[in-house]
Design a protein around this motif. Structure first.
Motif, PDB file in Angstrom:
ATOM      1  N   TYR A 156       0.969  -1.103  -0.001  1.00 15.10           N
ATOM      2  CA  TYR A 156      -0.054  -0.007   0.162  1.00 15.10           C
ATOM      3  C   TYR A 156       0.926   1.328  -0.018  1.00 15.10           C
ATOM      4  O   TYR A 156       1.097   1.797   1.012  1.00 15.10           O
ATOM      5  CB  TYR A 156      -0.779   0.001   1.340  1.00 15.10           C
ATOM      6  N   PRO A 157       1.635   1.497  -1.023  1.00 15.32           N
ATOM      7  CA  PRO A 157       2.621   2.543  -1.039  1.00 15.32           C
ATOM      8  C   PRO A 157       1.940   4.010  -1.212  1.00 15.32           C
ATOM      9  O   PRO A 157       2.714   4.927  -1.076  1.00 15.32           O
ATOM     10  CB  PRO A 157       3.419   2.426  -2.393  1.00 15.32           C
ATOM     11  N   GLY A 158       0.615   4.058  -1.704  1.00 15.68           N
ATOM     12  CA  GLY A 158       0.132   5.391  -1.739  1.00 15.68           C
ATOM     13  C   GLY A 158      -1.191   5.310  -0.835  1.00 15.68           C
ATOM     14  O   GLY A 158      -0.998   5.543   0.342  1.00 15.68           O
ATOM     15  N   MET A 210      -5.207  -1.768 -12.375  1.00 12.05           N
ATOM     16  CA  MET A 210      -3.839  -1.836 -11.923  1.00 12.05           C
ATOM     17  C   MET A 210      -3.683  -0.884 -10.862  1.00 12.05           C
ATOM     18  O   MET A 210      -4.016   0.330 -11.398  1.00 12.05           O
ATOM     19  CB  MET A 210      -2.856  -2.175 -13.063  1.00 12.05           C
ATOM     20  N   GLY A 211      -3.034  -0.794  -9.864  1.00 21.59           N
ATOM     21  CA  GLY A 211      -2.557   0.549  -9.043  1.00 21.59           C
ATOM     22  C   GLY A 211      -1.476   0.963  -9.854  1.00 21.59           C
ATOM     23  O   GLY A 211      -0.474   0.158  -9.956  1.00 21.59           O
ATOM     24  N   GLU A 212      -1.178   2.612 -10.016  1.00 17.04           N
ATOM     25  CA  GLU A 212       0.035   2.834 -10.568  1.00 17.04           C
ATOM     26  C   GLU A 212       1.205   2.932  -9.714  1.00 17.04           C
ATOM     27  O   GLU A 212       2.218   2.810 -10.415  1.00 17.04           O
ATOM     28  CB  GLU A 212      -0.281   4.515 -10.956  1.00 17.04           C
ATOM     29  N   LYS A 213       1.110   2.572  -8.507  1.00 16.08           N
ATOM     30  CA  LYS A 213       2.412   2.303  -7.798  1.00 16.08           C
ATOM     31  C   LYS A 213       2.378   0.881  -7.099  1.00 16.08           C
ATOM     32  O   LYS A 213       3.041   0.695  -6.091  1.00 16.08           O
ATOM     33  CB  LYS A 213       2.027   3.247  -6.561  1.00 16.08           C
ATOM     34  N   ASP A 214       1.780   0.161  -7.853  1.00 13.40           N
ATOM     35  CA  ASP A 214       1.782  -1.291  -7.431  1.00 13.40           C
ATOM     36  C   ASP A 214       3.387  -1.902  -7.159  1.00 13.40           C
ATOM     37  O   ASP A 214       3.900  -2.084  -8.536  1.00 13.40           O
ATOM     38  CB  ASP A 214       1.062  -2.309  -8.393  1.00 13.40           C
ATOM     39  N   VAL A 237      -5.955   2.123 -14.782  1.00 14.46           N
ATOM     40  CA  VAL A 237      -4.991   2.233 -13.872  1.00 14.46           C
ATOM     41  C   VAL A 237      -5.300   3.313 -12.816  1.00 14.46           C
ATOM     42  O   VAL A 237      -5.839   4.309 -13.185  1.00 14.46           O
ATOM     43  CB  VAL A 237      -3.534   2.823 -14.807  1.00 14.46           C
ATOM     44  N   VAL A 238      -5.333   3.017 -11.587  1.00 18.97           N
ATOM     45  CA  VAL A 238      -5.693   3.873 -10.406  1.00 18.97           C
ATOM     46  C   VAL A 238      -4.700   4.303  -9.896  1.00 18.97           C
ATOM     47  O   VAL A 238      -3.663   4.076  -9.420  1.00 18.97           O
ATOM     48  CB  VAL A 238      -6.180   2.531  -9.455  1.00 18.97           C
ATOM     49  N   PRO A 239      -4.664   5.917  -9.904  1.00 19.37           N
ATOM     50  CA  PRO A 239      -3.883   6.710  -9.413  1.00 19.37           C
ATOM     51  C   PRO A 239      -3.536   6.403  -7.934  1.00 19.37           C
ATOM     52  O   PRO A 239      -4.523   6.163  -7.139  1.00 19.37           O
ATOM     53  CB  PRO A 239      -4.344   8.153  -9.743  1.00 19.37           C
ATOM     54  N   ASN A 240      -2.194   6.528  -7.354  1.00 23.56           N
ATOM     55  CA  ASN A 240      -1.865   6.653  -5.947  1.00 23.56           C
ATOM     56  C   ASN A 240      -2.263   5.372  -5.228  1.00 23.56           C
ATOM     57  O   ASN A 240      -2.465   5.153  -4.005  1.00 23.56           O
ATOM     58  CB  ASN A 240      -2.386   7.851  -5.171  1.00 23.56           C
ATOM     59  N   SER A 241      -2.404   4.273  -6.138  1.00 27.56           N
ATOM     60  CA  SER A 241      -2.886   2.815  -5.569  1.00 27.56           C
ATOM     61  C   SER A 241      -1.827   1.842  -5.635  1.00 27.56           C
ATOM     62  O   SER A 241      -1.000   1.908  -6.623  1.00 27.56           O
ATOM     63  CB  SER A 241      -4.136   2.414  -6.452  1.00 27.56           C
ATOM     64  N   GLY A 242      -1.734   0.894  -4.888  1.00 27.77           N
ATOM     65  CA  GLY A 242      -1.034  -0.146  -4.936  1.00 27.77           C
ATOM     66  C   GLY A 242      -1.286  -1.587  -5.288  1.00 27.77           C
ATOM     67  O   GLY A 242      -2.059  -1.579  -6.220  1.00 27.77           O
ATOM     68  N   HIS A 243      -1.166  -2.594  -4.602  1.00 24.40           N
ATOM     69  CA  HIS A 243      -1.386  -4.052  -5.208  1.00 24.40           C
ATOM     70  C   HIS A 243      -2.893  -4.127  -4.674  1.00 24.40           C
ATOM     71  O   HIS A 243      -3.396  -5.059  -5.338  1.00 24.40           O
ATOM     72  CB  HIS A 243      -0.389  -4.915  -4.307  1.00 24.40           C
ATOM     73  N   TYR A 244      -3.478  -3.601  -4.061  1.00 20.32           N
ATOM     74  CA  TYR A 244      -5.033  -3.892  -3.680  1.00 20.32           C
ATOM     75  C   TYR A 244      -5.837  -2.757  -3.849  1.00 20.32           C
ATOM     76  O   TYR A 244      -6.295  -2.142  -3.110  1.00 20.32           O
ATOM     77  CB  TYR A 244      -4.952  -4.333  -2.141  1.00 20.32           C
ATOM     78  N   PRO A 245      -5.904  -2.344  -5.169  1.00 19.52           N
ATOM     79  CA  PRO A 245      -6.848  -1.223  -5.463  1.00 19.52           C
ATOM     80  C   PRO A 245      -8.292  -1.365  -4.879  1.00 19.52           C
ATOM     81  O   PRO A 245      -8.957  -0.230  -4.723  1.00 19.52           O
ATOM     82  CB  PRO A 245      -6.715  -1.081  -6.967  1.00 19.52           C
TER      83      PRO A 245
END
Length: 266
Positions: A156-158, A210-214, A237-245
């Motif tokens: 969850y980087p974002g 896909m999360g853009e920061k996955d 592609v979901v902005p500011n999102s990681g592996h679990y959008p």
């Protein structure tokens, strides 16, 4: 919500089902629980779907003791659950859950109306010997479960859901259940080569989210484009999102999944 169990021969798979209407089946990824779809399920129920969510083998309330914990085994469990509940179904899969969903759609097209895939693993990453060594060392008890929980947070980087700590507690409880830790470690050895081999056999419509920061992928956008091209699917592609959008950005993901479901079942 009441937990039900499906006997898959070597053991039981835990699942829950709610609502009435066309069937959607939510499939989590490795090391996660069906509650990763805690924001997705209400949206699908509100849109008029019957929604099932399952735990993987050796995860959550499912049994241990299976001979295989890989993508083809998961695909078998998905097909069994859809058959039991009465398909066809929209498969909503995250990570390894997306991988198993793809194989299920290739193997038995009549059971799968569509694929909504979030952070999907559709092929193996390029091998990194150092990372493999680090992973092997991290997955040794007694520090293994704590190491997985710490790693899980990095996915969850974002954006992060407000209840992430509570979800991590549920994961920790799951890893202490029965022989779940051993089952989880076996699951980490999964190869996604069988998924890539079946991409061309999928005929169901697909939505790739896909999360853009996955951080699971060196280039998340490129990996998403690869999956969308091979599956001839739509791409989000979901902005500011990681592996679990589905958990970190439900305000973006839920409307897309509900709209896709409406097209699938039109």
């Amino acid at each position: 919500m009441t937990t039900s169990y499906l006997d898959c021969g070597e053991g039981r798979i835990a699942y829950e089902v709610q609502g009435e209407g066309p069937l959607a089946v939510c499939v989590p990824g490795m090391g996660d629980l069906r509650s990763t779809f805690r924001f997705t399920i209400p949206a699908l129920l509100g849109a008029g779907y019957r929604v099932a969510a399952m735990d993987l083998r050796g995860h959550g309330e499912s049994d241990d003791g299976f001979s295989a914990y890989d993508d083809p085994a998961l695909a078998s469990d998905i097909r069994a659950l859809v058959t039991h509940l009465g398909g066809p179904a929209l498969l909503v899969g995250n990570s390894m859950g997306a991988a198993g969903s793809i194989i299920a759609a290739a193997e038995e097209p009549g059971l799968v109306a569509g694929l909504a895939l979030m952070g999907p693993w559709v092929r193996d990453a390029k091998p990194n010997p150092l990372m493999r060594l680090v992973m092997r060392l991290a997955l040794v008890k007694p520090w293994g479960p704590a190491a997985w929980r710490a790693f899980y947070k990095t996915l969850y980087p974002g954006s992060r859901p407000a209840d992430l700590a509570a979800h991590l507690d549920r994961i920790g409880t799951s890893l202490r259940r029965g022989d779940h830790w051993r089952s989880f470690v076996r699951t980490t050895g999964t190869s996604h080569a069988p998924v890539e081999a079946r991409l061309g056999d999928v005929r169901a419509p697909a939505l790739i989210v896909m999360g853009e920061k996955d951080p699971d992928f060196p280039d998340p956008a490129a990996e998403a484009r690869f999956a969308a091209e091979r599956l001839r699917g739509e791409l989000l592609v979901v902005p500011n999102s990681g592996h679990y959008p589905q958990a970190d950005s439900p305000d973006v993901v839920n409307p897309a999944v509900v709209a896709f479901a409406a097209k699938v079942f039109a």
